[in-house]
Scaffold this active site. Structure first.
Site, short mmCIF file in Angstrom:
data_model
loop_
_atom_site.label_atom_id
_atom_site.label_comp_id
_atom_site.label_asym_id
_atom_site.label_seq_id
_atom_site.Cartn_x
_atom_site.Cartn_y
_atom_site.Cartn_z
N LYS A 76 -3.01 -12.67 28.07
CA LYS A 76 -3.80 -13.45 27.12
C LYS A 76 -4.09 -12.56 25.92
O LYS A 76 -4.43 -11.39 26.09
CB LYS A 76 -5.10 -13.91 27.78
CG LYS A 76 -5.95 -14.84 26.92
CD LYS A 76 -7.22 -15.29 27.64
CE LYS A 76 -7.99 -16.33 26.86
NZ LYS A 76 -9.24 -16.76 27.55
N SER A 151 -9.62 -21.83 27.73
CA SER A 151 -8.96 -21.23 26.60
C SER A 151 -7.69 -20.45 26.95
O SER A 151 -6.88 -20.17 26.07
CB SER A 151 -9.92 -20.28 25.88
OG SER A 151 -10.31 -19.21 26.74
N SER A 175 -12.35 -20.87 31.61
CA SER A 175 -11.08 -20.69 30.90
C SER A 175 -9.91 -20.14 31.69
O SER A 175 -8.80 -20.07 31.16
CB SER A 175 -11.28 -19.83 29.66
OG SER A 175 -11.86 -20.61 28.64
N1 GLN Z 1 -14.60 -24.15 27.31
C1 GLN Z 1 -15.69 -23.24 27.35
C2 GLN Z 1 -16.08 -22.87 25.94
O1 GLN Z 1 -15.53 -23.40 25.07
C3 GLN Z 1 -15.32 -22.02 28.16
C4 GLN Z 1 -14.42 -21.10 27.47
C5 GLN Z 1 -14.10 -19.87 28.27
O2 GLN Z 1 -14.26 -19.86 29.48
N2 GLN Z 1 -13.67 -18.84 27.57
O3 GLN Z 1 -16.90 -22.04 25.69
#
Ligand code: GLN
Length: 487
Positions: A76, A151, A175
């Site tokens: 990532k 994400s 995410s």
């Molecule tokens: N979807 C959540 C957010 O937008 C979690 C994102 C994540 O786990 N990095 O913050």
């Protein structure tokens, strides 16, 4: 070759039936051919990857190979890797080449793994669909008009499309687990503190945790074995003895007590998701597990609490992008304050700006007690709910996400709908607990459904076996997205 599990590739490398150079080249060729379709990689560096592959082959030849020596891994683009452009999905870091390795990158390097490329993601990991990326949306291999989740959507799509045998992600509110679910693969968020955050670009530091994505629970264990570990440079890294996360694989699950929080099954999840999860629970009962009802009464407050705490921490963490030391700097400005303003206005996308505004607001004088302190108190209540529940069960199960993959563009205009995607994943982050997601079927649109397993702190080895036993009895994890040839 690309449909083999990481474990079997490791055996092939050990048996010298394939070399790391051949394997890495094979994946690079596939990426060159298919990345246009899925947009899951932001940066590739064929020369750097092949150099690592050659070194891995020498290591194997010298007899000092380990499980991951020679295995290409997708990273990532939130993990700093020396000499690699590291963008975090943002224009702000479009030109940033990291001068150092994140701790997990360092550990994979020492194990002889190969960096295959850096994967696309929501900007600064803020999102659930991989659409907020500066580099365009990632497409779901099961349906290219749908999102892969986020994400860590680039990593999930890369593994699902057989463009990497394994990948890394980060999970602040879901995410790793949510994109794993929406892309039909496996993902694990470890206990907070198990994987070092050193060199992992910070979003919300008290919630962020790195972890692996792969196609089987066994592969997750192999990856976590290398990813986990104490690192003094992260003050929240836990000093614990190294453990073998594969050590419990093979243990029967007969007698396991599975807690089913009624809040996970109350109205909210799509019927196709509930159906697949219920079928998975039936399979566990066939394997001799017992299910017990548990309650997480404060779970409903998790999303609002998260959207106070995560933006608060983000607004502080993202203050460092000021155009002075690294990253984007506005080309024209009148004075220092103007340079900050223009740099941040140009460098950040809409979602990141929204989070910075919310975070700055909830931390400001007069609101701090009403929002931030209050949210911290409720966070403690959520953690207490889990502690109570684990008195009555060994693991908790439920859906990973309320829906399967949604259309690209469908939720971008409605942030609250987007935030609600993480209703089942956020509670584990608030409590610092490990959670994983494995494929457990398909909905009526033929899109994959994820089963979430949440364990008590440090229960990763056990949870991985719970997932592995299911994968011995079923074949959902073997399904291949349409149009992907597996020879
Ligand atoms: N979807 C959540 C957010 O937008 C979690 C994102 C994540 O786990 N990095 O913050």
């Amino acid at each position: 070759m690309h449909n083999a599990t990481l474990k079997s590739l490791s055996a092939q490398l050990a048996g010298r039936t394939v070399s790391s150079v051949e394997l890495t080249r094979h994946f690079i060729n596939r990426i060159n051919r298919l990345n246009g379709k899925y947009n899951c990689y932001i940066t590739l560096d064929e020369g750097a990857s092949l150099k690592q592959a050659e070194a891995a082959d020498r290591k194997r030849a010298a007899g000092s190979g380990q499980a991951l020596t020679g295995i290409p891994i997708a990273w990532k683009d939130i993990f700093c890797a020396r000499g690699w452009r590291t963008t975090c999905g943002s224009r702000m870091l479009d030109n940033f080449v990291s001068p150092y390795d994140a701790h997990p990158v360092e550990q994979f390097g020492a194990a002889g793994a190969v960096i295959l490329g850096k994967t696309n993601m929501d900007e600064f990991a803020m999102g659930s669909s991989s659409e907020t990326s500066h580099y365009g949306p990632v497409r779901n291999p099961w349906d290219v008009n749908a999102v892969p989740g986020g994400s860590s959507g680039g990593s999930a799509a890369a593994v699902a499309a057989r463009l990497a045998p394994g990948a890394t992600g980060t999970d602040t509110g879901g995410s790793i687990r949510q994109p794993a679910a929406l892309s039909g693969i496996c993902g694990l968020k470890p206990t907070y503190g198990v994987v070092s955050r050193y060199g992992m670009i910070a979003f919300a530091s008290s919630l962020d945790q790195g972890g692996p994505l792969a196609r089987t629970a066994e592969d997750l264990a192999l990856l976590l074995n290398v990813m986990a570990g104490f690192d003094a440079r992260d003050s929240t890294s836990l000093e614990r003895e190294r453990e073998d996360y594969a050590r419990e694989l093979g243990r029967p699950v007969k007698g396991l007590k599975i807690g089913l929080p009624k809040e996970f099954f109350a109205a909210g999840a799509a019927p196709g998701v509930v159906k697949a999860v219920e079928a998975a629970l039936a399979e566990y009962r066939r394997l001799g597990c017992e299910t017990v009802d548990v309650g997480l009464p404060n779970m409903k407050l998790s999303v609002p609490v998260y959207y106070v705490l995560a933006p608060a921490e983000a607004s502080s963490n993202l203050a460092r992008y000021d155009g002075v030391r690294y990253g984007h700097r506005a080309p024209e400005y009148s004075d220092l304050a103007d340079m900050y303003r223009k740099t941040r206005a140009q460098g950040f996308g809409a979602e990141v700006k929204r989070r910075i505004l919310i975070g700055t607001y909830v931390l400001s004088h007069g609101y701090y007690d009403a929002y931030y302190i209050q949210a911290q108190k409720v966070r403690r209540l959520v953690a207490r709910d889990f502690a109570e529940a684990f008195k009555r069960c060994d693991v908790i199960m439920g859906p990973t996400s309320p829906t399967t993959a949604f259309r690209i563009g469908e939720k971008m205009g409605d942030p609250v709908q987007m935030y609600l995607n993480d209703i089942y994943t956020i509670p584990a982050n608030l409590a610092g607990l490990p959670g994983l997601s494995i494929p457990c079927g398909f909905d009526e649109k033929n899109l994959p459904v994820g089963l979430q397993v949440i364990g008590n702190h440090f229960a990763e080895a056990r949870m991985l076996n719970v997932a592995h036993q299911y994968q011995q009895a079923t074949d959902w994890h073997m399904k291949v997205p349409p149009g992907i040839e597996i020879q």
